[in-house]
Write an enzyme that holds these catalytic residues in place. Structure first.
Site, PDB file in Angstrom:
ATOM      1  NE  ARG A   2      -3.738  -2.190   2.529  1.00 45.95           N
ATOM      2  CZ  ARG A   2      -3.724  -2.831   3.816  1.00 45.95           C
ATOM      3  NH1 ARG A   2      -3.088  -2.142   4.625  1.00 45.95           N
ATOM      4  NH2 ARG A   2      -4.422  -3.869   3.943  1.00 45.95           N
ATOM      5  NE  ARG A   6      -7.750   3.428   3.443  1.00 49.06           N
ATOM      6  CZ  ARG A   6      -8.714   2.454   3.951  1.00 49.06           C
ATOM      7  NH1 ARG A   6      -9.637   2.734   4.460  1.00 49.06           N
ATOM      8  NH2 ARG A   6      -7.978   1.295   4.419  1.00 49.06           N
ATOM      9  NE  ARG A  15     -10.991   6.252  -2.464  1.00 52.05           N
ATOM     10  CZ  ARG A  15     -12.198   6.464  -2.332  1.00 52.05           C
ATOM     11  NH1 ARG A  15     -13.147   7.059  -3.305  1.00 52.05           N
ATOM     12  NH2 ARG A  15     -12.902   5.558  -1.330  1.00 52.05           N
ATOM     13  CG  ASP A  53      -8.293  -3.628  -4.286  1.00 48.82           C
ATOM     14  OD1 ASP A  53      -7.842  -3.160  -3.191  1.00 48.82           O
ATOM     15  OD2 ASP A  53      -8.918  -4.895  -4.502  1.00 48.82           O
ATOM     16  CE1 TYR A 134     -11.348  -9.061   1.498  1.00 44.19           C
ATOM     17  CE2 TYR A 134      -9.470 -10.155   0.568  1.00 44.19           C
ATOM     18  CZ  TYR A 134      -9.863  -9.164   1.396  1.00 44.19           C
ATOM     19  OH  TYR A 134      -9.167  -8.477   2.093  1.00 44.19           O
TER      20      TYR A 134
END
Length: 340
Positions: A2, A6, A15, A53, A134
């Site tokens: 990452r 964020r 974003r 992702d 997932y």
């Protein structure tokens, strides 16, 4: 881990007007976000990691994936029964990895040009067990009871799903190299949810399959595996797969990992070298600067003088101060000079 995201105010500004997956699916935006940490930390990062992702593969296979603020990934129609496999698209139904994930390839090519040789560009995928978890759970989970129930209740269907994911992931990685990626990483983020026996049956064979496929097609491209929490599998990953690098999380001592990997390679009669990557606990970026410097230097020393890829033991967190990452990176560079 990452590298963009964020914790960076410049990412959050993008974003405001763009959905997460819109950023992933828009090559110009993905390129811009990938470059943000390279600009912020000049001369401190040795590679850029394409902004994407791991869940773009379930999307490509026909599943809806949403990124819910404050919650994370959400798949509103998970695979609850083996018969739900019929909902997935694959090569037998005219599925094309290149067509479905072309936007990632375009982002990689755009970014490679934009980097202009400053640093190499890394691509990545999620590993089959992690993506299956997932797809069956419908998002993250504390117990992974639904996904693990598949393994034990309907192992044949679980293997079928894992095989399908592995085939897409392997082809996707090769496509990333053709688009411009110079190194690759496979994230088995939920490996630690499996027992050693279940990892050997439901994860390792597919990691092996992906690595063999990529190495056959792209033999000179460095390939990394990150099986979070699977310390018990260090020897298997080193001797039974073609990965060049094993990334470890913060719950294992690097010196012990180095000894185990080297011993396993010697016992197997293998002359190849496996590099280690990792492994600072990401929460140490919340510590004061002196503690962060000391612990980072200790980490680098623990890997020894044989060389390793310095990294966090998992990803950046939204609340991290970007300047703490700068301290980490500067300390790594200082430690590297001291070890030479």
């Amino acid at each position: 881990m990452r590298q963009a995201g964020r914790y960076l105010p410049e990412f959050r500004a993008i974003r405001v007007e763009n959905d997460f997956f819109n950023v992933c699916r828009t090559p110009e935006l993905a390129t811009e976000v990938t470059l943000q940490p390279i600009r912020r930390y000049p001369e401190l990062l040795d590679a850029a990691i394409i902004f994407s992702d791991i869940l773009v593969i379930p999307q490509a296979m026909g599943m809806q994936v949403e990124m819910v603020p404050g919650k994370g990934p959400h798949l509103p129609e998970p695979l609850r029964e083996p018969r739900d496999l019929a909902r997935l698209t694959d090569q037998r139904k005219g599925f094309s990895v290149g067509r479905e994930l072309d936007y990632v390839y375009k982002a990689i090519t755009n970014t490679r040009h934009a980097l202009a040789g400053r640093v190499p560009l890394l691509g990545f995928v999620g590993a089959p067990w992690t993506l299956m978890a997932y797809m069956v759970e419908g998002g993250g989970s504390k117990t992974f009871a639904e996904a693990k129930a598949w393994l034990f209740r309907c192992p044949q269907a679980a293997h079928e799903l894992l095989r399908r994911i592995a085939a897409v992931a392997a082809e996707f990685l090769v496509g990333q190299v053709h688009a411009g990626a110079q190194a690759l990483q496979v994230f088995e983020s939920w490996a630690g949810e499996l027992s050693p026996r279940d990892f050997a049956e439901f994860s390792l064979p597919y990691l092996r399959q992906i690595a063999a496929h990529v190495k056959q097609r792209c033999p000179d491209v460095p390939l990394t595996v990150f099986a979070k929490g699977a310390h018990y599998a260090l020897e298997q990953l080193a001797t039974e797969t073609a990965f060049d690098v094993i990334s470890i999380d913060w719950t294992i001592d690097p010196a012990a990992a180095r000894i185990r990997v080297d011993r396993a390679l010697r016992s197997a009669g293998s002359a190849r070298r496996v590099v280690l990557q990792g492994n600072l606990d990401p929460t140490l970026l919340f510590a004061d600067e002196d503690t962060l410097r000391r612990r980072t230097a200790e980490m680098c020393a623990s890997f020894g003088a044989t060389g390793h890829i310095a990294n966090l033991g998992h990803g950046m967190m939204p609340a991290h101060d970007p300047e703490r990452l700068r301290v980490f990176l500067q300390t790594v560079h200082s430690a590297s000079r001291a070890l030479r």
